[in-house]
Design an enzyme around this catalytic site. Structure first.
Site, PDB file in Angstrom:
ATOM      1  N   PHE A 305       7.625   5.008  -0.406  1.00 46.98           N
ATOM      2  CA  PHE A 305       6.670   4.170  -1.117  1.00 46.98           C
ATOM      3  C   PHE A 305       6.009   3.185  -0.163  1.00 46.98           C
ATOM      4  CE2 PHE A 305       9.939   5.167  -4.301  1.00 46.98           C
ATOM      5  CZ  PHE A 305       9.167   5.615  -5.368  1.00 46.98           C
ATOM      6  N   ASP A 306       4.711   2.992  -0.324  1.00 46.97           N
ATOM      7  CA  ASP A 306       4.058   1.824   0.226  1.00 46.97           C
ATOM      8  C   ASP A 306       4.462   0.647  -0.682  1.00 46.97           C
ATOM      9  OD1 ASP A 306       2.246   0.213   1.717  1.00 46.97           O
ATOM     10  OD2 ASP A 306       0.779   0.452   0.117  1.00 46.97           O
ATOM     11  N   LYS A 307       4.226  -0.586  -0.259  1.00 47.63           N
ATOM     12  CA  LYS A 307       4.618  -1.730  -1.102  1.00 47.63           C
ATOM     13  C   LYS A 307       3.464  -2.232  -1.958  1.00 47.63           C
ATOM     14  CE  LYS A 307       5.083  -6.010   0.401  1.00 47.63           C
ATOM     15  NZ  LYS A 307       4.318  -6.826  -0.584  1.00 47.63           N
TER      16      LYS A 307
END
Length: 634
Positions: A305-307
């Site tokens: 995941f990106d944040k």
């Protein structure tokens, strides 16, 4: 159309069969045979026409096999067999077509939601025009109950808008001036004026329909294998039927073997499941770019995941402005004027804070450089600005003293992103920005784990303190922070080299390289639609992570359904052939079982249309019929 025509033919031939049965009861043998022959010729004519068309395209279809069998049955005087076989075939085709329509219902529903007219502000007044005549820059008026026909920003008014066609969310969203709206959505209550920046085929909604159409026509790896298998299998069956006749001297047995062995149910087993699965995804705001992607998604065991905008809301707010050597509003105005040209979440947040403080942003930035994963450099009002993280400061020779470092670290440990600002090579301040974790993120990650994901990882360009706070809250297996886009690509390749099948979830802009490198790339939301749709394998049209959990479980259910269909189809053919060779299955009864197997395969796939993950809250498709190419050879 095919379903309607087949229903008429089936009705006529069925009536003739009933007449033949009545004539048999009263002992009129010759009229009974005439009725059976007439029934055979009516249905057989349409079957033979399709067989001939397939031959012209060098396709060896099931219609050709049925035509051969029916002609043979007529020659040997088996009129009951020929009439029953043609009726069952036509009736089976009708049932299959009707059932297949349901698998494409999601796409058809999308097409039905396409707006056809719009009210435009013109010099002569408010004019109602077809959507084909809309132009970029038009001012479009939309009232309660009307569909929005363009993509654009609201310039006046406010409304509650149902965006289910785009995001899969049925709850209306409140929209005010400055907010973007999309074609295909509906004004539930209110009145808005929209400035069109995308019209016709350029709108998000049009691209969604095109993507779903292309995806439903694409072939999975399994389907490609089954097509190659049919190219060998079907001619082999023809040869074997000749051998059956050579050994048995029984024409009916050979004809029965020929028809029953056709793998009609087998060849449609994969596409019908995939069409239903992709349709389900489209209805829930998940756009899968094809059956092969669906198969890959079902095998994913590690998710990255990106944040910002993925695990967090992507709507951060400025929590504090700290400056050294100048007033904080002066610093904020300088930075906001530079960030006006930035598309990054943090840059837009800084501009929004400046607007909220009613600071004048009249100066345009010059010599702008956007450094992905680092920040930006620009010149505003004759002053040189470096805006970004510590690495960017180091790259441009900006020193950070102990006091500034301690302050930035303290803000980061409190869950903020610290944006450092240098003016004319001297550190001038820090803007603290905080984001909130999405409320559904924790449960969505739990669902992914329950469905089969082994590891969940975060890769972010943000500072390690903020990233670790988010990772701990969500129970992620690992967090890697302060990364550039190329670092994310390196980590994706590292996990792939360890044998993981990797999915990357990001915003489709800064994460484009990592999305393209992962086995499956998923883009969140519709903020960067063009890049998202081009780069990612799957587009989640809403910003909700539970859409991803649904997509992953749906992919597994779709592949499982496809395997069930394959086993059912192969098992039916094996049992039927054994029955034929043992003298227990005959042409009419075998044809009935064959058609039932095709119908069962299709009905099993239809279940996917209503599939939902347990525990969750609640242009017309073109191309040849799957039946038309069920038995073919190169």
């Amino acid at each position: 159309m095919h379903a309607i025509k087949n229903s008429h033919i089936a009705g006529v031939t069925g009536l003739m069969l009933l007449i033949a049965l009545a004539l048999h009861w009263v002992g009129l043998t010759q009229p009974k045979e005439y009725s059976l022959i007439a029934s055979t010729l009516v249905a057989g004519y349409f079957i033979a026409i399709k067989a001939f068309k397939a031959l012209r395209m060098r396709a060896f279809s099931i219609e050709l096999l049925v035509t051969i069998a029916v002609v043979g049955a007529l020659i040997i005087g088996e009129y009951v067999e020929s009439a029953v076989v043609t009726f069952l075939f036509i009736f089976g085709a009708y049932l299959e077509a009707r059932t297949l329509e349901k698998t494409r219902s999601s796409l058809r529903n999308l097409i039905d939601m396409t707006p056809t007219e719009a009210t435009v502000v013109r010099p002569e007044g408010h004019v109602r025009v077809p959507v084909e005549e809309l132009l970029k820059g038009d001012r479009v008026l939309i009232r309660s109950g009307e569909k929005i026909a363009v993509d654009g920003a609201i310039v006046s008014g406010q409304a509650l808008i149902v965006e289910a066609a785009i995001t899969g969310e049925s709850v209306p969203a409140s929209k005010t001036p400055g907010d973007r709206v999309f074609s295909g959505t509906i004004v539930d209550h209110g009145f808005i004026e929209v400035s069109a920046d995308r019209v016709g085929d350029d709108t998000t909604f049009a691209k969604i329909i095109e993507m779903v159409e292309d995806a439903q026509e694409s072939k999975t790896t399994t389907q490609k294998f089954l097509d190659r298998f049919a190219n060998i299998y079907t001619p082999t069956i023809v040869v074997l039927s000749v051998l059956v006749y050579a050994f048995s001297r029984n024409v009916e047995l050979a004809l029965t073997f020929l028809v029953i062995a056709c793998p009609g149910a087998l060849v449609i087993s994969a596409p019908v499941s995939m069409v239903a699965g992709i349709g389900n995804g489209a209805r829930h705001g998940v756009l899968v770019k094809g059956g092969e992607i669906m198969e890959k998604l079902s095998r994913i065991d590690l998710v990255i995941f990106d944040k910002t905008g993925t695990l967090t809301k992507g709507k951060p707010a400025v929590t504090e402005v700290k400056s050294w050597g100048m007033d904080e509003n002066t610093l904020l105005r300088l930075v906001a004027q530079a960030e006006k040209v930035s598309e990054h979440h943090l840059g837009q947040t800084i501009v929004a804070e400046a607007n909220q403080r009613e600071l004048s942003l009249t100066e345009d930035p010059q010599d702008v450089q956007i450094i992905k994963g680092g920040g930006m450099v620009a010149r505003v009002a004759g002053q040189h600005l470096v805006i970004g993280n510590r690495q960017l400061m180091a790259d441009y020779g900006v020193s950070i003293d102990d006091q500034a470092e301690a302050y930035a670290t303290m803000r980061e440990k409190a869950g903020n992103t610290a944006v450092l600002i240098a003016v004319d090579q001297r550190l001038a301040g820090v803007i603290s920005i905080a984001d909130q974790i999405k409320p559904e993120a924790k449960e969505a990650i739990r669902q992914l784990r329950r469905a089969g994901v082994h590891k969940t990882i975060m890769l972010t360009g943000d500072n390690r303190h903020t990233a670790q706070l988010v990772g701990n809250e969500l129970g992620l297996d690992a967090v890697h922070a302060e990364l550039l886009p190329r670092d994310k690509v390196r980590w994706v390749n590292e996990f792939k080299s360890q044998g993981y099948r990797v999915a990357m979830v990001g915003d489709g802009i800064n994460d484009a390289p990592a999305l393209a490198t992962a086995d499956v790339g998923l883009a969140m939301g519709i903020g960067g639609t063009d890049i998202s749709m081009e780069t990612a394998d799957i587009v989640l049209m809403s910003d909700r992570l539970d859409q991803f959990a649904h997509a992953y479980s749906l992919a597994k259910a779709t592949v499982r359904n496809m395997k069930q269909n394959t086993v059912l189809a192969v098992g039916t053919v094996v049992l039927l052939l054994a029955g034929v060779l043992l003298g227990k299955i005959f042409l009419a009864s075998g044809m009935l079982v064959h058609e039932l197997s095709v119908l069962l395969v299709t009905l099993n796939a239809v279940r996917l249309i209503r599939y939902r993950v347990r525990g969750n809250a609640g242009r017309k498709a073109s191309g040849p019929s799957t039946r038309d190419t069920a038995c073919h050879a190169a």
